[in-house]
Design an enzyme around this catalytic site. Structure first.
Site, PDB file in Angstrom:
ATOM      1  N   LYS A 132     -10.270   0.404  -2.658  1.00 31.37           N
ATOM      2  CA  LYS A 132     -10.194   0.198  -1.220  1.00 31.37           C
ATOM      3  C   LYS A 132     -10.475   1.482  -0.455  1.00 31.37           C
ATOM      4  O   LYS A 132      -9.615   2.350  -0.347  1.00 31.37           O
ATOM      5  CB  LYS A 132      -8.800  -0.334  -0.835  1.00 31.37           C
ATOM      6  CG  LYS A 132      -8.634  -0.532   0.683  1.00 31.37           C
ATOM      7  CD  LYS A 132      -7.288  -1.157   1.036  1.00 31.37           C
ATOM      8  CE  LYS A 132      -7.061  -1.170   2.555  1.00 31.37           C
ATOM      9  NZ  LYS A 132      -5.738  -1.669   2.921  1.00 31.37           N
ATOM     10  N   ASP A 150       0.858  -1.190   0.000  1.00 26.25           N
ATOM     11  CA  ASP A 150       0.000   0.000   0.000  1.00 26.25           C
ATOM     12  C   ASP A 150       0.891   1.236   0.000  1.00 26.25           C
ATOM     13  O   ASP A 150       1.475   1.595   1.020  1.00 26.25           O
ATOM     14  CB  ASP A 150      -0.906   0.015   1.241  1.00 26.25           C
ATOM     15  CG  ASP A 150      -2.009  -1.049   1.172  1.00 26.25           C
ATOM     16  OD1 ASP A 150      -1.826  -2.062   0.463  1.00 26.25           O
ATOM     17  OD2 ASP A 150      -3.054  -0.866   1.840  1.00 26.25           O
ATOM     18  N   LYS A 204      -6.847   3.489  -3.429  1.00 25.60           N
ATOM     19  CA  LYS A 204      -7.289   3.486  -2.039  1.00 25.60           C
ATOM     20  C   LYS A 204      -7.473   4.916  -1.564  1.00 25.60           C
ATOM     21  O   LYS A 204      -6.702   5.796  -1.948  1.00 25.60           O
ATOM     22  CB  LYS A 204      -6.228   2.746  -1.215  1.00 25.60           C
ATOM     23  CG  LYS A 204      -6.411   2.755   0.280  1.00 25.60           C
ATOM     24  CD  LYS A 204      -5.348   1.861   0.956  1.00 25.60           C
ATOM     25  CE  LYS A 204      -5.313   2.071   2.454  1.00 25.60           C
ATOM     26  NZ  LYS A 204      -4.234   1.297   3.111  1.00 25.60           N
TER      27      LYS A 204
END
Lengths: 312, 499
Positions: free
Chosen positions: A248, A149, A212
């Site tokens: 996400k 991430d 995300k």
């Protein structure tokens, strides 16, 4: 979307792979649409379906300075077996940790379906030289993280240096190798939905497997409208290129009810194909217990004391 | 590890996600078997002795019987209204009038769930809309006009506003209670009394409103409610005791009323049909514009006089817009109006359904390309699948005539001039929509569109403070806002004119 008009000038984006018309977002209308979808009434089997899915797509997260191998061990067993009293409850999708905790996490989830995701690239601010960020990514991948991430360089984005943001994502993607790359836009710092849309398209063009919303380190994190803007960008990329990018939302999703709202929004924007941990995750640290509590309520008909659910 | 393996073996997500039914409970509404007329503050049997059935259009089941008012009934109602006007209502202090309107507004809010369910039962509209749109707006209208009741001198300075007398009001079936509010609230605020005729197919919320008037202790005869079909409306229009007619409905009937009233001295306002252009420029925020298109034409099954039934898309974005629109149509949930997840409900009547079918058939015959999403419709009741026509020429009937159903006709344009020309090329002129990120373009296009209401980057948004009404064959007079008081007032401005 066969005929995408030319890109506006002054917006540095490579033309390959092709990206859709950048366009714009109407704030009032997108917030209204998100609010309408949030009012769907999801009951009984439909609710149970959503709650079960919410567990399977969850990235159980701990990103604290005080994280230790002991804490990770506790969280890992929760991730694998969220509710030991109910074997019907699936494992969560992944455990999301800081780079130093990756080995501990891997060790504990071995043999299960739970993946290990690591934040990287000078998380959460991203304010470090690119070579250091890339090196960090190489390290976590070498340690065995399944997913990375990363954060985008908001400083570069907000000062209009889109190419820098783009190039950095490309390099990180390369360094990630087989690991799945989630690109965190940190929407709370981008200021407008238009910027969120641009950053989404930019990240996808640069090779993001997932986009995300947030690091979870800011009070302004995932919201329904901002997630809708990102889902619509994903839909446009899919229409244009056939490539499916994952989504996400993370930060601020603490209640089962919210998780259901996010899933309704996903289902009615991208369709049933996206209802899978391969294409959708919810990043959360405290959501899981509320979901478990709601599942047991749906199954037994009554709410149980929070003391029946472990705090990990 | 067997348990673990089993967990991993779980089959992937099923292909769809069926929302379980989420019906709003209908037992909050208690229906009588038979309803009389509300005249002089009482429910009375019709002198005509005739009744007819009113249906739940989503099930084709009768809900109750209502009275078919004849000439005598209309006379009685008008006399009751005249009595009330002359013996009290026009003399009480304006603040006192406001008090009644505030009361009505509050009672409507308190009973909003009951009204929302009844509105969906009798009209077929989704509960989501009657709950979130019709009822809040209805109460808002009463609150808004309650505020004006004692400020008329300030609203029309130096013009000495006075009430007109008895207002005959005929309302349509698409927003039964909201249209009642649009008519009744300004009439009462201005000091008039009212004879209201709800639409033939949707009389029940107006009859329940009679109970609100009772609760609010409105003096008898100030509002009278008479049910019936077009014959009742015609009697009301002809009645000599009526000082003003306010009509919302079809252009055809509106013209007949105008002919009837010519030379009588009665005042008239008409809010009639429309064939609005919803114009999408290539710089618009597309996903939100698509929402606006959907809200413009599928809101309330397209039973909206100001519906955005003609979509004008700039040719350079035609493909993505149509693709997005079709995708969005596939997610519309058509079905039980009382289900909280329903987006599109039932068509209001068999008659309306036949009209929609006839026009859609003409569109196919004339060569338009039809798109309808896959859709499971209930077996009983009146239903029509949300429909899009592409390849529509300006000359087709589906581009010219008001369909008043969930049917969109798509046309394209190349330049702003062409958009304006096509948008204005219709006998109607009620509303229009403009979608662009460019503020200057919104202003320049809005100035050139001949339509009473123009929405920019939104559609079908209503507010009691904003006047609503048409140009050309869409009618005249305005409802809502300060403008909405004017048709219910006489002005004595001789002094200011120096006569």
């Amino acid at each position: 979307m066969a005929k995408a008009p030319a890109l506006p000038t002054g917006f540095e984006l490579p033309l390959e792979p092709r990206i859709p018309r950048i366009g714009s977002v109407d704030q009032v209308a997108v917030e209204e649409r998100a609010a309408t979808l949030a009012r769907r009434s999801i009951k009984r089997e439909a609710k149970l379906f959503a709650l079960d899915l919410a567990v399977r797509i969850m990235d159980l997260t701990t990103l604290e300075g005080q994280d230790t191998p002991g804490k990770i061990a506790a969280l890992a067993s929760k991730a694998i077996r969220p509710d030991p009293s109910d074997p019907g409850i699936p494992s969560v999708a992944a455990l999301c940790v800081y780079p130093n905790l990756v080995p501990a996490a891997l060790e504990k989830v071995k043999g299960s379906s739970v993946k290990v995701a690591s934040v990287a690239t000078a998380f959460p601010s991203g304010q470090s030289p690119t070579h250091i960020k890339v090196a960090e990514v190489r390290d976590v991948v070498e340690m065995g993280a399944d997913e990375v991430d990363m954060v985008i360089d908001r400083g570069a984005f907000l000062s209009g240096r889109y190419a820098k943001v783009y190039d950095e994502i490309v390099q990180v993607k390369e360094a990630s190798g087989k690991a799945h790359l989630k690109v965190i836009l940190e929407v709370g710092e981008l200021g407008t939905y238009d910027n969120v849309r641009r950053a989404s398209l930019l990240a996808m063009a640069a090779g993001a497997d997932f986009i995300k919303t947030s690091t979870g380190k800011l009070p302004a994190a995932a919201t329904l409208p901002v997630t809708l803007v990102m889902l619509e960008a994903i839909r446009d990329v899919y229409q244009e290129t056939g490539r499916k990018v994952g989504m996400k939302p993370a930060g601020g999703i603490r209640q089962a009810k919210q998780a259901v709202q996010y899933l309704v929004q996903l289902y009615e924007t991208l369709g049933a194909e996206w209802l899978t941990p391969d294409l959708y995750r919810i990043g959360a640290s405290t959501l899981l217990n509320d979901v478990l509590m709601q599942i047991r309520k749906e199954k037994t008909g009554s709410y149980q004391s929070p003391d029946y659910f472990t705090i990990d | 590890l067997t348990d673990l393996e089993r967990r991993q073996d779980r089959s992937p997500v099923p292909s769809g996600w069926d929302y379980a039914p989420a019906p709003e409970a209908r037992d909050i509404v208690t229906l009588e078997e038979r309803y009389g007329l509300y005249i002089g503050g009482e429910l009375v049997e019709p002198r005509s002795g005739e009744y007819f059935r009113t249906l739940d259009p989503s099930r084709e089941e009768p809900l109750a019987e209502v009275a078919q008012s004849g000439k005598e009934d209309v006379d009685l109602a008008v006399r009751a209204a005249r009595d009330a006007f002359e013996n009290g209502w026009s003399d009480i202090s304006p603040a006192e009038r406001a008090k009644y309107l505030f009361r009505i507004a509050r009672i409507l809010q308190e009973r909003s769930r009951e009204f929302a369910v009844l509105e969906s039962l009798n009209g077929g509209k989704p509960i989501r809309e009657s709950r979130d749109v019709d009822l809040p707006l209805t109460a808002a209208h009463f609150f808004y006009y309650a505020g004006w009741a004692d400020k008329l001198e300030y609203a029309f300075p130096n013009r000495r506003p006075k009430p007109i007398g008895v207002a005959g009001q005929i309302i349509p079936w698409n927003f039964p209670l909201l249209m009642l509010a649009w008519k009744v609230a300004p009439a009462l605020a201005a000091g008039n009394t009212v004879v209201l005729k709800p639409a033939e197919t949707t009389p029940l919320s107006a009859l329940l409103f009679a109970d609100v008037l009772r609760q609010a202790e409105l003096p008898p005869g100030v509002v009278n409610i008479i049910t019936g079909d077009g014959r009742t409306g015609a009697e009301l229009v002809k009645n000599e005791g009526v000082d003003k007619i306010a009509f919302t409905g079809s252009t055809e009937v509106g013209k007949a009323i105008q002919r009837e009233l010519a030379g009588t001295g009665k005042k008239l306002t008409l809010e009639l049909g429309g064939k609005a252009a919803n114009i999408i420029f290539d710089d618009a925020a597309l996903d939100q514009a698509v929402e606006g298109i959907v809200n413009g034409i599928y809101f309330n099954q397209g039973h909206v006089c100001c519906a955005g039934s003609r979509l004008l898309v700039q040719e350079s974005i035609y493909e993505p817009v149509i693709e997005k629109l079709k995708q969005r149509l596939r997610t519309l949930r058509v079905g039980d109006p009382l289900d909280k997840n329903t987006d599109v409900g039932a068509i209001n009547s068999r008659e309306q359904l036949d009209k929609i079918k006839e026009l859609v058939a003409s569109g196919e015959e004339e060569g338009a390309e039809i798109y309808q999403p896959p859709c499971r419709l209930p077996e009983k009741g009146y239903w029509f699948v949300p429909t899009v026509f592409t390849n529509v020429a300006q000359s087709y009937r589906v581009a010219q005539e008001e369909i008043f159903g969930p049917v969109l006709s798509v046309l394209t344009f190349r330049t702003p001039d062409e958009a304006v020309e096509k948008a204005n090329n219709t006998p109607y002129g009620l509303s229009a929509g403009v979608w662009t990120e460019k503020g200057s373009r919104i202003l320049s296009i809005a100035q050139r569109l001949r339509a009473g209401v123009i929405w920019a980057n939104t559609y079908n948004r209503f507010d009691p403070t904003s006047p609503f009404g048409g140009y050309k064959e869409s009618g005249f007079g305005r409802e809502g806002g300060l403008h909405g008081l004017e048709p219910y007032l006489d002005f004595d401005d001789s002094e200011t004119r120096g006569e």
